[in-house]
Design a protein around this motif. Sequence first.
Motif, short mmCIF file in Angstrom:
data_model
loop_
_atom_site.label_atom_id
_atom_site.label_comp_id
_atom_site.label_asym_id
_atom_site.label_seq_id
_atom_site.Cartn_x
_atom_site.Cartn_y
_atom_site.Cartn_z
N UNK A 307 -53.12 47.77 -7.64
CA UNK A 307 -54.47 48.01 -7.14
C UNK A 307 -55.00 49.37 -7.61
N UNK A 308 -54.10 50.36 -7.66
CA UNK A 308 -54.52 51.69 -8.10
C UNK A 308 -54.92 51.67 -9.57
N UNK A 317 -62.98 46.23 -11.74
CA UNK A 317 -62.85 44.88 -11.20
C UNK A 317 -62.78 44.86 -9.68
N UNK A 318 -62.63 46.02 -9.08
CA UNK A 318 -62.54 46.07 -7.60
C UNK A 318 -63.94 46.23 -7.02
N UNK A 325 -61.17 51.11 1.24
CA UNK A 325 -60.05 50.52 1.96
C UNK A 325 -58.82 50.43 1.06
N UNK A 326 -59.05 50.08 -0.21
CA UNK A 326 -57.92 49.98 -1.15
C UNK A 326 -57.29 51.35 -1.36
N UNK A 327 -58.14 52.38 -1.51
CA UNK A 327 -57.58 53.73 -1.70
C UNK A 327 -56.80 54.19 -0.44
N UNK A 331 -52.91 55.23 -0.38
CA UNK A 331 -52.48 56.53 0.15
C UNK A 331 -51.49 56.37 1.29
N UNK A 332 -51.78 55.45 2.22
CA UNK A 332 -50.89 55.29 3.37
C UNK A 332 -49.57 54.66 2.96
#
Length: 522
Positions: A307-308, A317-318, A325-327, A331-332
């Motif tokens: 995803x990153x 594409x994101x 939310x993806x970032x 991170x989490x």
Amino acid sequence: MTKPHDKLRGAAAAKKTLLAGLRFTSLRLRLVVVFALVALTAAVSASGIAYWLNREAVLTRTQDSALSDFKQEMQNRAAALPEAPTQGELQHAANLMAGSSQHFSVLLLAKDENGRQVVGNSDLDAFTVTDVPKSLQDAVTKKQPINGGNKHAYHLYWQRITQDDTPYLVGGATVDDGPTGYMLKSLEPEAKDLSSLAWSLGIATALALVGSALLAQAAATTVLKPVHRLGVAARRLGEGKLDTRLRVSGTDELAELSRTFNKTAENLEKKVADMSSRDESSRRFVADMSHELRTPLTAITAVTEILEEELDAETGSVDPMIEPAVRLVVSETRRLNDLVENLMEVTRFDAGSARLVLDDVDLADQITACIDARAWLDAVELDAERGITARLDPRRLDVILANLIGNALKHGGSPVRVSVRVAGDDIVIAVRDHGPGIPEDVLPHVFDRFFKASASRPRSEGSGLGLSIAVENARIHGGRIGAANSPEGGAVFTLRLPRDAGPLASATEEDAKEAREGGAAK
């Protein structure tokens, strides 16, 4: 080679042992002194009373006999003299009076028919009126009124005197309308007898004192031996030997104390065993949980990496709506991965399974590699000479440095300065930032697990375990980390490590082996 701090520890242990011995001896000495004082007081009191009673008995018996004979002689001899005797008659009477069984000297005083004083002396002037105290002369020659309670005008008086260190008894009486007589009796034989008695009582007192000291020594040994055994058992218990027990014999207070100690030690052993069991279960749970989390985390991490890459791709594409939310997930996930790794590391420290893998390390190169691997070269200044080497665990040293430098960059402020110096058999690495420093109320807790200086940032980056892990890594090297505020501003973390951690690593291996053997035996 013996290290200075080893010498200091040895000296401190020797001093502690010496003080313990002095305390033990002091208690024994106090018991002996108390026994001796009690015995001495009793012996001196008894001897004093005995001496006083014997002295009074001897002197009273002697003086009563002498005065009784003198009174009888005065009545028989002096009273028979004419009213105005001559000197020869007085002399003859004095000689007869002195011939009694008491062997005293006699002095007779009278007036002849011409009114002149004549003297009769049984010892050829060796006993004169000047030897008689003036107060005694006045009392002897004073005429008393005759009444129902007093039938004689004159009475017999006596007094003890000392001449040339020799005690004497002096007595005197006056015959009605006759001469005045005085007697002088030496009390030297009685004084010698009393001196011999005093020496005998003194020797008896000394023997009583020696006997009481021996008795006190025996009593002290009897009392202190169980106390000493109790002290040894308490020290063994304090050293972690919880199976220590005392042998109980008798029904006295010391036996009851031993029973209480054994019961306390038994309860303590049970509680420690229970706590150890629970602690072991907790560590096993954390280790198992961390291990189990690694499998799904590996898959999640792989997905977040994809995803990153999609986020960083130029194609975009994101969906922009879900990009935040993806970032956050990326991170989490990274933060959770670090937390799991840190928990596993903490579990190894708690279980005592962390081991050193030693190698010769050039400190300047090691610090440079740590900074370069994390892209901190522009924010960190290094003050370290080439060629300063130490025998340490490179991986654990890297963990320590990464935590200290990363913490300084995150909470302090660049530039962060890292300096290295040699202090005897140790190396000292100081990490200083240029931030606001550490609040005084935070300083005591900076190395606590999960501690964060700001309660308003519970979800800030970091698990709160970094500095505690750094401290543990320093500890298994035989070193330590300190935190303080620099007078010039900013916080300073100081890492002190031995240049050679080999002896400590060997000792740790031996302790671990003993622990494993002990666990197998159980």
